[in-house]
Design an enzyme around this catalytic site. Structure first.
Site, PDB file in Angstrom:
ATOM      1  N   LEU A  68       0.560  -1.251  -0.043  1.00 45.76           N
ATOM      2  CA  LEU A  68       0.080   0.358   0.361  1.00 45.76           C
ATOM      3  C   LEU A  68       0.501   1.056   0.206  1.00 45.76           C
ATOM      4  O   LEU A  68       1.998   1.696   0.540  1.00 45.76           O
ATOM      5  CB  LEU A  68      -1.124   0.314   1.189  1.00 45.76           C
ATOM      6  N   ASP A  69       0.479   2.254  -0.669  1.00 43.20           N
ATOM      7  CA  ASP A  69       1.442   3.384  -0.634  1.00 43.20           C
ATOM      8  C   ASP A  69       1.650   4.097   0.734  1.00 43.20           C
ATOM      9  O   ASP A  69       0.497   3.758   1.632  1.00 43.20           O
ATOM     10  CB  ASP A  69       0.784   4.179  -1.654  1.00 43.20           C
ATOM     11  N   PRO A  70       2.419   4.961   0.765  1.00 46.49           N
ATOM     12  CA  PRO A  70       2.038   5.489   2.354  1.00 46.49           C
ATOM     13  C   PRO A  70       1.502   6.575   2.853  1.00 46.49           C
ATOM     14  O   PRO A  70       0.791   6.423   3.959  1.00 46.49           O
ATOM     15  CB  PRO A  70       3.731   6.496   2.300  1.00 46.49           C
ATOM     16  N   VAL A  83      -1.969   5.404   2.111  1.00 52.93           N
ATOM     17  CA  VAL A  83      -2.917   4.478   2.027  1.00 52.93           C
ATOM     18  C   VAL A  83      -2.914   3.953   3.046  1.00 52.93           C
ATOM     19  O   VAL A  83      -2.445   4.061   3.270  1.00 52.93           O
ATOM     20  CB  VAL A  83      -3.087   4.023   0.824  1.00 52.93           C
TER      21      VAL A  83
END
Length: 338
Positions: free
Chosen positions: A77-79, A81
């Protein structure tokens, strides 16, 4: 296509019996009754990832909190998210690929670049179900070639001005940021992803989420007070991570052969998934519910029920240590080298 609001991993699975067998209580262990150190070493934590850190950083913190040598998460997951980040521990990390390939669900806030008629927005969103084409973004870990990904369902939850809140169930590897961009293009106004939260990953849902603080508290309670109850609640057996896969249950006498690298022979089966398909990824289990190996099905359910000899499945990744169950097979018979 999956039923509305459901991922393929949520399909109901039924076992059919091929033969009657009982398990010797002297060997192996029911997953939930493993000694605590083994329980953690063969566990999975459904972490609620906060906004800010990378998925890799969260997995590293889980590893540090529990004192395990390895920890692997099931899909980055992106930071910015938040949401589900199932993290496998120790020996369970060998099952990470099976979980990373499972379907995911997200709740997303899409910001359109201008307000559009709600009826049109809903209509366009409905068109983004089924197979879609996606080009991975420039900042991605995969090769930038057009890929086909399946959107199982896309449900608009709320529209307020230029903001659209929707829930989407999709195939692993789908870029939701790109999906938002494409919806904006289709509407003719442009759009981008404002916020994103993962709500399902394979068999995991928000019902079993725990925070890093929950995990730390449970660990301290066990270490300082000897109370295992919380650590056994927040850490689940690794078998949970593959509960969405079709399965074959083995009799005790067949377990060690598979653990030693042999293919599963038909006589070793006691029960199996009612809808097993040839060539698909499956999980092999003991009668006590222990995860033995990831495997490829060599025959479908109907063929396996009729067969009395031959190979049923070929191991892809063995999880259980050889010697857990007694050896009661011949190496030459199963084609295993000494």
């Amino acid at each position: 296509m999956s039923p509305a609001g459901k991922l393929p991993s949520e399909a109901e699975r039924t076992l059919v019996r091929k033969s009657v067998a009982w398990s010797n209580p002297s060997y192996g262990s029911y997953p939930e009754k493993r000694p605590i150190l083994e329980y953690i070493e063969k566990g999975v934590v459904n972490i609620d990832k906060p906004k800010g850190p990378t998925s890799h950083e969260v997995a590293a913190w889980v590893k540090a909190i529990l004192g395990v040598n390895t920890a692997g998460h099931a899909g980055s997951l992106d930071p910015k998210v938040t949401g589900l980040l199932p993290t496998l521990l120790g020996k369970a990390t060998k099952a990470v690929p099976a979980l990373r390939l499972s379907g995911k669900e997200y709740v997303c806030l899409l910001k359109l670049h201008k307000e559009m008629p709600q009826k049109l927005v809903r209509k366009v969103c409905e068109e983004f179900t089924g197979p879609i084409y996606q080009m991975p973004p420039i900042k991605s870990a995969v090769k930038r070639v057009v890929r086909v990904r399946t959107i199982y369902y896309l449900e608009v939850l709320e529209i307020e001005g230029s903001f659209v809140l929707f829930r989407v169930g999709c195939e692993a590897g789908t870029y939701i940021r790109k999906l938002c961009h494409d919806i904006g293009l289709a509407l003719g106004c442009g759009g981008h992803m404002q916020e994103l939260r993962r709500t399902k990953a394979g068999p995991f849902t928000e019902e079993t989420l725990v925070t890093l603080q929950d995990l730390k508290d449970a660990y301290v309670l066990w270490k300082e007070d000897g109370d295992e109850s919380e650590i056994r609640r927040v850490v689940m057996p690794m078998e949970t991570a593959v509960s969405h896969l079709p399965k074959i249950i083995l009799r005790d006498s067949a377990v060690d052969a598979v653990c030693s690298g042999a293919a599963l022979a038909v006589p070793g089966i006691t029960s199996l998934d009612a809808n097993l398909k040839k060539g698909e990824l499956i999980a092999l289990f003991t009668l006590k519910g222990e995860f033995i190996a990831l495997a490829k099905a060599e025959l479908g359910t109907e063929e396996l029920l009729k067969a009395s000899t031959g190979l049923a499945a070929t191991s892809v990744r063995v999880m259980m240590e050889a010697g857990t169950y007694p050896k009661s097979w011949d190496k030459k018979e199963y084609g295993v080298k000494s």
